[in-house]
Write a protein that holds these residues in place. Structure first.
Motif, PDB file in Angstrom:
ATOM      1  N   GLU A 148      41.818  36.480  38.511  1.00  0.00           N
ATOM      2  CA  GLU A 148      40.032  36.767  38.262  1.00  0.00           C
ATOM      3  C   GLU A 148      40.037  35.841  39.015  1.00  0.00           C
ATOM      4  O   GLU A 148      39.353  35.701  40.463  1.00  0.00           O
ATOM      5  CB  GLU A 148      39.230  37.007  37.676  1.00  0.00           C
ATOM      6  CG  GLU A 148      40.102  38.046  37.089  1.00  0.00           C
ATOM      7  CD  GLU A 148      39.849  39.160  37.848  1.00  0.00           C
ATOM      8  OE1 GLU A 148      39.105  39.258  39.198  1.00  0.00           O
ATOM      9  OE2 GLU A 148      40.853  39.560  37.703  1.00  0.00           O
ATOM     10  N   ARG A 160      43.846  45.133  39.709  1.00  0.00           N
ATOM     11  CA  ARG A 160      42.616  45.689  40.749  1.00  0.00           C
ATOM     12  C   ARG A 160      43.322  46.212  41.750  1.00  0.00           C
ATOM     13  O   ARG A 160      43.109  46.350  43.122  1.00  0.00           O
ATOM     14  CB  ARG A 160      41.910  44.419  40.844  1.00  0.00           C
ATOM     15  CG  ARG A 160      41.506  43.945  39.657  1.00  0.00           C
ATOM     16  CD  ARG A 160      40.658  42.809  40.173  1.00  0.00           C
ATOM     17  NE  ARG A 160      39.317  43.060  41.262  1.00  0.00           N
ATOM     18  CZ  ARG A 160      38.611  41.920  41.678  1.00  0.00           C
ATOM     19  NH1 ARG A 160      38.894  40.355  40.607  1.00  0.00           N
ATOM     20  NH2 ARG A 160      37.620  42.041  42.085  1.00  0.00           N
ATOM     21  N   GLU A 183      41.317  47.895  44.424  1.00  0.00           N
ATOM     22  CA  GLU A 183      40.843  47.421  45.493  1.00  0.00           C
ATOM     23  C   GLU A 183      41.968  46.914  46.732  1.00  0.00           C
ATOM     24  O   GLU A 183      41.521  45.955  47.691  1.00  0.00           O
ATOM     25  CB  GLU A 183      40.207  45.675  44.895  1.00  0.00           C
ATOM     26  CG  GLU A 183      38.285  46.355  43.881  1.00  0.00           C
ATOM     27  CD  GLU A 183      38.376  45.105  43.042  1.00  0.00           C
ATOM     28  OE1 GLU A 183      37.648  44.070  43.561  1.00  0.00           O
ATOM     29  OE2 GLU A 183      38.632  45.333  42.206  1.00  0.00           O
TER      30      GLU A 183
END
Length: 415
Positions: A194, A232, A235
């Motif tokens: 992240e 993710r 995205e």
């Protein structure tokens, strides 16, 4: 000015005068004469001449005559380091000169097979940079830490390497790109996904604002891989959709945003895809610091990496003859990445030797029905570097398939 009070008892004033005359003369000195003059004058005017003596020693040790005489080169660079240590701690150039001496000394230690000692030199180099920052001699606390970060990355110490890397300075565009890629590569390798996405997004946003479309394509594809690895996927799909849109514009023959001279930027991002199929490094078996320019890799690692190409070619031939296509695809990918990196500095010659490798990778993926999206994406990014935008767009469109906002599933293997 009378320097007699500072002159070493072993150096008389006539010797000093001759040294000054040599340096001020109109005739160009060879390195040996220049070195001897600086050695003399460093004894009588250390503040002025110790930094110059260090520079002369490093230049002398880098001369062509010492290219294969590592021990002689090491002795000269050890003398340069000893000389740099003699510079007063408050001298405004001490940090710059001492880190230079430590860098060259560490490089030569590693070249001579003394990697642990080379790492120790780089550790001192980083400490000198931090101290110099506190003294106001350099502008950033990470000054001098780049070599240590590379060595730590090569030895699998990715978290430590990431923490040594600055987040990036937007005031210099090229430096910003490299600093972000170096940092995010190590953050990802350390499992800090992240954080890596957050840092890399700063780079993507800047590139989008500057309308550097070739670079934006590569960065978006790389971020989509990072986002998939972080789970993710929606995205990541959005990044692929934007990539396809940019490629569609670039495929227009009148597109004004086409750019040259970014070949090394593509290759470093492509090289990161090899990390998933190569073993991680260790102090006893270092591996490349993927994400760093290969010109910053340690000499021993770079040499071993490219010297391994013939063995990979032989392994690929053996697996092909045996019909072991899945294993062959992995070996071929490793071979393609190494070959692409080997051609990094040959920006006008790389297409002819590399195109067959990418074509074969796609052909293997079609035969094995595995990894086709990744192979097509890799070839598309190569074709952008080769300025073949229409072909790149076709490959990428096949790789992503329909992207209607509802089914944006991962298309590449996470790195």
């Amino acid at each position: 000015m009378n320097h007699s009070g500072n002159i070493s008892q072993n150096i008389d004033q006539d010797t000093v005068l001759r040294a000054r005359t040599m340096l001020l003369g109109s005739d160009r000195l060879d390195l040996t004469e220049e070195l001897e003059a600086y050695r003399i004058l460093a004894e009588v005017s250390p503040a002025a001449y110790l930094p110059k003596l260090v520079g002369a020693l490093l230049s002398y040790g880098s001369g062509a005559s010492y290219g294969h005489d590592v021990e002689r080169k090491l002795a000269l660079r050890a003398e340069a380091l000893d000389t740099a240590r003699r510079i007063d701690v408050d001298h405004p150039r001490r940090t710059e000169v001492l880190t230079d001496a430590l860098e060259y000394y560490g490089l030569t230690l590693i070249q001579s097979g003394r990697r642990a000692e080379g790492r120790a030199a780089y550790e001192e180099m980083a400490a000198v940079g931090r101290d110099g920052f506190e003294r106001g001699q350099v502008k950033h606390p990470a000054y001098g830490s780049g070599r240590l970060a590379v060595v730590l990355a090569e030895e699998g110490r990715h978290g430590e390497a990431a923490d040594l890397r600055p987040r990036g300075d937007r005031s210099h565009r090229d430096f910003f790109f490299w600093s972000v890629v170096e940092k995010t590569a190590e953050l990802e390798a350390a499992g800090r996904r992240e954080e890596a996405v957050e840092v890399f997004t700063d780079l993507v946003d800047d590139t989008r604002k500057e309308r550097r479309q070739n670079l934006l394509v590569w960065e978006l594809v790389h971020r989509s891989r990072m986002l998939d690895a972080a789970g993710r996927h929606g995205e990541a799909g959005a990044d692929r959709w934007e990539t396809l849109s940019v490629l569609t514009r670039l495929a227009d023959t009148d597109a004004p945003e086409r750019q040259d001279g970014l070949h090394s930027w593509w290759s470093v991002l492509y090289g990161l895809s090899a990390r998933a199929v190569e073993p991680d490094g260790s102090p006893d078996a270092p591996m490349p610091a993927f994400g760093n320019s290969l010109f910053h890799w340690s000499w021993d690692v770079r040499t071993a990496y490219f010297d391994g190409i013939p063995a990979l070619e032989a392994e690929a031939a053996r697996l092909s003859a045996a019909g072991r296509l899945t294993e062959l695809a992995t070996v071929h990918h490793r071979l393609t990445v190494r070959s692409a990196l080997m051609w990094t500095d040959r920006t006008h010659l790389f297409e002819e030797p590399l195109r067959p490798l990418f074509d074969e990778e796609v052909a293997l993926a079609r035969r094995t029905a595995e990894g086709l999206s990744r192979a097509l994406t890799d070839r598309a990014m190569f074709l952008v570097a080769a300025k073949r935008y229409g072909e790149a767009r076709a490959d990428f469109a096949e790789a992503v398939g329909p992207l209607d906002g509802a089914d944006r599933t991962p298309i590449v293997t996470a790195t």
